[in-house]
Motif scaffolding. Sequence first.
Motif, short mmCIF file in Angstrom:
data_model
loop_
_atom_site.label_atom_id
_atom_site.label_comp_id
_atom_site.label_asym_id
_atom_site.label_seq_id
_atom_site.Cartn_x
_atom_site.Cartn_y
_atom_site.Cartn_z
N ASP A 23 0.83 -1.21 0.00
CA ASP A 23 0.00 0.00 0.00
C ASP A 23 0.86 1.25 0.00
OD1 ASP A 23 -2.40 -1.38 -0.05
OD2 ASP A 23 -2.66 -1.34 2.13
N LEU A 24 1.95 1.26 0.77
CA LEU A 24 2.83 2.42 0.78
C LEU A 24 3.44 2.65 -0.60
CD1 LEU A 24 4.21 4.76 2.20
CD2 LEU A 24 6.01 3.16 2.94
N ARG A 25 3.89 1.57 -1.24
CA ARG A 25 4.45 1.71 -2.59
C ARG A 25 3.40 2.29 -3.55
NH1 ARG A 25 7.01 -2.96 -0.96
NH2 ARG A 25 5.44 -4.31 -1.90
N ALA A 26 2.16 1.81 -3.45
CA ALA A 26 1.08 2.32 -4.31
C ALA A 26 0.83 3.80 -4.03
CB ALA A 26 -0.19 1.51 -4.10
N VAL A 27 0.83 4.20 -2.77
CA VAL A 27 0.63 5.61 -2.40
C VAL A 27 1.75 6.46 -2.99
CG1 VAL A 27 0.80 7.21 -0.43
CG2 VAL A 27 -0.75 5.24 -0.32
N LEU A 28 2.97 5.99 -2.88
CA LEU A 28 4.10 6.75 -3.41
C LEU A 28 4.02 6.87 -4.93
CD1 LEU A 28 6.95 5.40 -1.11
CD2 LEU A 28 5.73 7.58 -0.94
N GLU A 29 3.60 5.81 -5.59
CA GLU A 29 3.44 5.87 -7.05
C GLU A 29 2.31 6.82 -7.43
OE1 GLU A 29 3.16 1.70 -7.99
OE2 GLU A 29 5.34 1.43 -7.77
N ALA A 58 5.83 17.36 -2.11
CA ALA A 58 5.74 15.92 -2.33
C ALA A 58 5.34 15.20 -1.04
CB ALA A 58 7.06 15.37 -2.86
N GLY A 59 5.92 15.62 0.09
CA GLY A 59 5.56 15.02 1.37
C GLY A 59 4.09 15.23 1.69
N ALA A 60 3.57 16.42 1.42
CA ALA A 60 2.16 16.71 1.66
C ALA A 60 1.27 15.85 0.77
CB ALA A 60 1.88 18.19 1.44
N ARG A 61 1.67 15.66 -0.49
CA ARG A 61 0.89 14.79 -1.40
C ARG A 61 0.86 13.36 -0.88
NH1 ARG A 61 3.62 17.34 -5.60
NH2 ARG A 61 4.89 15.49 -5.96
N VAL A 62 1.99 12.87 -0.39
CA VAL A 62 2.05 11.51 0.15
C VAL A 62 1.14 11.40 1.37
CG1 VAL A 62 3.54 9.79 1.25
CG2 VAL A 62 4.35 11.03 -0.77
N GLU A 63 1.19 12.39 2.25
CA GLU A 63 0.33 12.36 3.45
C GLU A 63 -1.14 12.29 3.07
OE1 GLU A 63 1.39 15.80 5.80
OE2 GLU A 63 3.48 15.12 5.94
N GLU A 64 -1.55 13.10 2.10
CA GLU A 64 -2.95 13.10 1.66
C GLU A 64 -3.34 11.76 1.04
OE1 GLU A 64 -3.65 16.45 -0.93
OE2 GLU A 64 -2.85 17.86 0.57
N ALA A 65 -2.48 11.23 0.18
CA ALA A 65 -2.76 9.96 -0.49
C ALA A 65 -2.78 8.80 0.51
CB ALA A 65 -1.73 9.70 -1.60
N LEU A 66 -1.89 8.83 1.48
CA LEU A 66 -1.84 7.79 2.50
C LEU A 66 -3.14 7.78 3.32
CD1 LEU A 66 -0.06 5.59 3.84
CD2 LEU A 66 0.76 7.36 5.40
N ALA A 67 -3.59 8.96 3.72
CA ALA A 67 -4.83 9.06 4.49
C ALA A 67 -6.02 8.59 3.65
CB ALA A 67 -5.04 10.49 4.98
N ALA A 74 -0.11 10.24 8.79
CA ALA A 74 1.30 10.18 9.21
C ALA A 74 2.10 11.24 8.46
CB ALA A 74 1.88 8.80 8.94
N ARG A 75 2.88 12.00 9.20
CA ARG A 75 3.76 13.00 8.59
C ARG A 75 4.79 12.29 7.72
NH1 ARG A 75 3.85 17.49 7.35
NH2 ARG A 75 5.67 18.27 8.38
N THR A 76 5.11 12.92 6.60
CA THR A 76 6.04 12.34 5.65
C THR A 76 7.10 13.35 5.28
OG1 THR A 76 4.30 10.92 4.77
CG2 THR A 76 6.23 11.24 3.39
N LEU A 77 8.34 12.92 5.37
CA LEU A 77 9.48 13.76 5.03
C LEU A 77 10.12 13.22 3.77
CD1 LEU A 77 11.46 16.05 5.76
CD2 LEU A 77 12.70 14.39 7.15
N VAL A 78 10.24 14.07 2.76
CA VAL A 78 10.91 13.70 1.52
C VAL A 78 12.23 14.45 1.48
CG1 VAL A 78 10.78 13.77 -1.00
CG2 VAL A 78 8.71 13.30 0.34
N LEU A 79 13.30 13.69 1.27
CA LEU A 79 14.66 14.25 1.19
C LEU A 79 15.23 13.98 -0.19
CD1 LEU A 79 16.09 12.88 4.55
CD2 LEU A 79 15.37 15.23 4.11
N THR A 80 15.97 14.93 -0.72
CA THR A 80 16.69 14.67 -1.96
C THR A 80 17.80 13.67 -1.67
OG1 THR A 80 18.32 16.41 -1.64
CG2 THR A 80 16.25 17.03 -2.77
#
Length: 182
Positions: A23-29, A58-67, A74-80
């Motif tokens: 599910d996490l991989r799908a959310v990220l995709e 990108a982190g905010a998009r992941v948080e929304e999609a995960l929810a 869950a807070r999400t941190l994206v790092l280069t």
Amino acid sequence: MARYAILVRGINVGTAKRVAMADLRAVLEESGFSAVRTHLNSGNAVGTGNDGLDPAEAGARVEEALAARTGVSARTLVLTAGQLRTIAAGLPYAAEMAAVEKAGSRMMAHVLFADPDPALLAEHDLTAIDPGNVQLGERVVYQWCPNGLLESPDVSGWITKNLHVEVTTRNWNTIAKLADLL
């Protein structure tokens, strides 16, 4: 195309906030990443995104999609890739780690969601919380836990309370593996 490390805070710790890695991989995709690889079952991933991608957005998009997909907030941190490599290269406790078996689980990287306010840093002595075992790096606070994390002061809580910055913590084994995956 650029590579990114994605750190989802607090999922699959104990029985709370359970998220399957599929599910996490799908959310990220769904959030715009490709070539996604997860590491362990605890919210660690790497993926490819567009050059110039804004990590905070990108982190905010992941948080929304995960929810939306899982009901988990869950807070999400994206790092280069460069930011994660800087964290990995900045390790200040290499000598201490070399002298201890399985040291990667005793070295913590408290990764910051934002740079701390310099005025707050000047006002609060971060190193006083665990003298000799805490050091500020670039977007990270390193903590050497010679007797293990459970026997060490709560640096993440201190950072959030005193520096007003959100934090997600990973042990050194995880940081090193994510850097390798990038």
